[in-house]
Scaffold this active site. Structure first.
Site, PDB file in Angstrom:
ATOM      1  N   LYS A  28      19.891  10.750 -27.297  1.00 32.24           N
ATOM      2  CA  LYS A  28      19.837   9.846 -26.135  1.00 32.24           C
ATOM      3  C   LYS A  28      20.305   8.456 -26.538  1.00 32.24           C
ATOM      4  CE  LYS A  28      16.181  12.647 -24.136  1.00 32.24           C
ATOM      5  NZ  LYS A  28      14.762  12.861 -23.850  1.00 32.24           N
ATOM      6  N   ASP A  35      13.438  10.233 -16.022  1.00 30.05           N
ATOM      7  CA  ASP A  35      13.290  11.677 -16.236  1.00 30.05           C
ATOM      8  C   ASP A  35      13.096  12.404 -14.902  1.00 30.05           C
ATOM      9  OD1 ASP A  35      13.660  12.540 -18.824  1.00 30.05           O
ATOM     10  OD2 ASP A  35      11.582  12.198 -19.455  1.00 30.05           O
ATOM     11  N   GLN A  41       8.865  10.661 -24.306  1.00 29.66           N
ATOM     12  CA  GLN A  41       9.410  11.898 -24.851  1.00 29.66           C
ATOM     13  C   GLN A  41       8.325  12.968 -24.975  1.00 29.66           C
ATOM     14  OE1 GLN A  41      12.699  12.585 -25.562  1.00 29.66           O
ATOM     15  NE2 GLN A  41      11.955  14.661 -25.962  1.00 29.66           N
TER      16      GLN A  41
END
Ligand code: NAD
Length: 289
Positions: A53, A120, A97
């Site tokens: 990322k 997300d 995460q």
């Protein structure tokens, strides 16, 4: 028949090109998108994903901030980390995460993220909009990536049968909603660990999406000739190589001989997921300005 390979890397490159133009427009107004990634603990796979990322941000000129929280931190510390990122006007996107250390509730942490920074797309408000038939907000990255891949393949799914194997909050369930939404109009079956007669269901399908986490589970015998097969699974299989493992999907390679189109692992849905995260970060920045 040999399936057309749906090249996620190539489509991701095209998405990045489009994002560069939008990032350039933002920079004319003195704005640089910024993504904050919170990583709790030392899960090695998480570090690999976060690294990918960060590299994508660097390629595009998106600022990235990584906040490392110790594996033994208490829940309150993670809460206050997320809250301070919500309040920071320089930060446009926030993600925590997965996985979190055991005992730490992922859903309640996700719901602390400001929905407009929820890149997300897992916040209840963003998932709820999807259920209401509004797919214009911040969508979960992997399902959104699969949809972009299908659009790019110019697959007409209207009235077609789709089987999504897996019903998770992050992949299977939101993807099923996206496939059934007005305008896409697939007839969707959601299969899961309790589904009976999976092979027969799949053999009837024009589209199979495998999101299980079980190496080579979907074999050629499950695939209708000419069907499209999207392999979301990423499985580490140990071997004697230098690395000690190789990556494989949920779909057996022999499906290539039967399917009409198939996404490979690696190089399929994985790069699409990262591209959609970048896309959500740019989108969130645009919405905030
Ligand atoms: P998960 O463990 O949350 O969900 C797995 C789903 O598979 C569950 O809904 C379960 O009911 C179903 N399942 C389990 N065994 C089954 C069986 N025998 N038959 C049918 N269904 C069964 O996993 P997830 O987070 O949805 O991820 C699924 C896979 O996709 C994993 O391999 C993960 O690594 C991968 N993944 C890839 C990306 C990407 O970017 N390519 C992103 C997210 C997840």
């Amino acid at each position: 028949m040999t399936a057309v390979v749906l090249d996620g890397k190539e489509i991701a490159r095209e998405i990045e090109e489009e994002l560069r133009r939008r990032i350039n427009d933002l920079s004319k107004n003195g704005v640089t998108p910024c993504l904050a990634v919170v990583i709790v603990g030392d899960d090695p796979a998480s570090h690999v994903y976060v690294g990918a990322k960060e590299r994508a941000c660097a390629r595009l000129g998106i600022r990235s901030v990584r906040v490392d929280v110790a594996y033994n931190a208490d829940y309150e510390e993670v809460v206050s980390t997320v809250k301070s990122l919500n309040e920071d006007p320089e930060i446009n996107g926030v993600l925590v995460q997965s996985p979190l250390p055991s005992g730490m509730d992922e859903i309640s942490i996700t719901d602390l993220i400001d929905p407009i920074k929820d890149v997300d797309g897992f916040h209840a408000q963003n998932l709820g909009r999807l259920v209401q038939g509004d797919a214009s907000g911040l969508l979960p990255c992997t399902p959104a990536g699969v949809m972009r891949m299908l659009e790019r393949a110019k697959l007409d799914l209207s009235g077609k049968r789709a089987v999504v194997i897996g019903r998770s909050r992050i992949v299977g369930m939101p993807l099923s909603i996206l496939l059934a939404q007005r305008g896409v109009d697939a007839t969707v079956t959601i299969a899961h660990s309790r589904t009976a007669g999976m092979a027969d269901l799949c053999r009837d399908a024009d589209l199979i999406v495998a999101a299980v986490g079980s190496p080579n589970m979907i074999t050629a015998e499950w695939v209708k000739p000419g069907a499209t097969v999207i392999d979301v699974g990423i499985n580490r299989v140990t071997d004697n190589s230098e690395k000690g493992y190789y990556l494989t999907g949920d779909v057996h390679p022999d499906a290539l001989d039967i399917a009409g189109a198939l996404s490979p692992v690696p190089g399929g849905v994985g790069p699409m997921t990262i591209a959609m995260l970048m896309s959500n970060t740019v989108r969130a920045t645009e919405m905030q300005h």
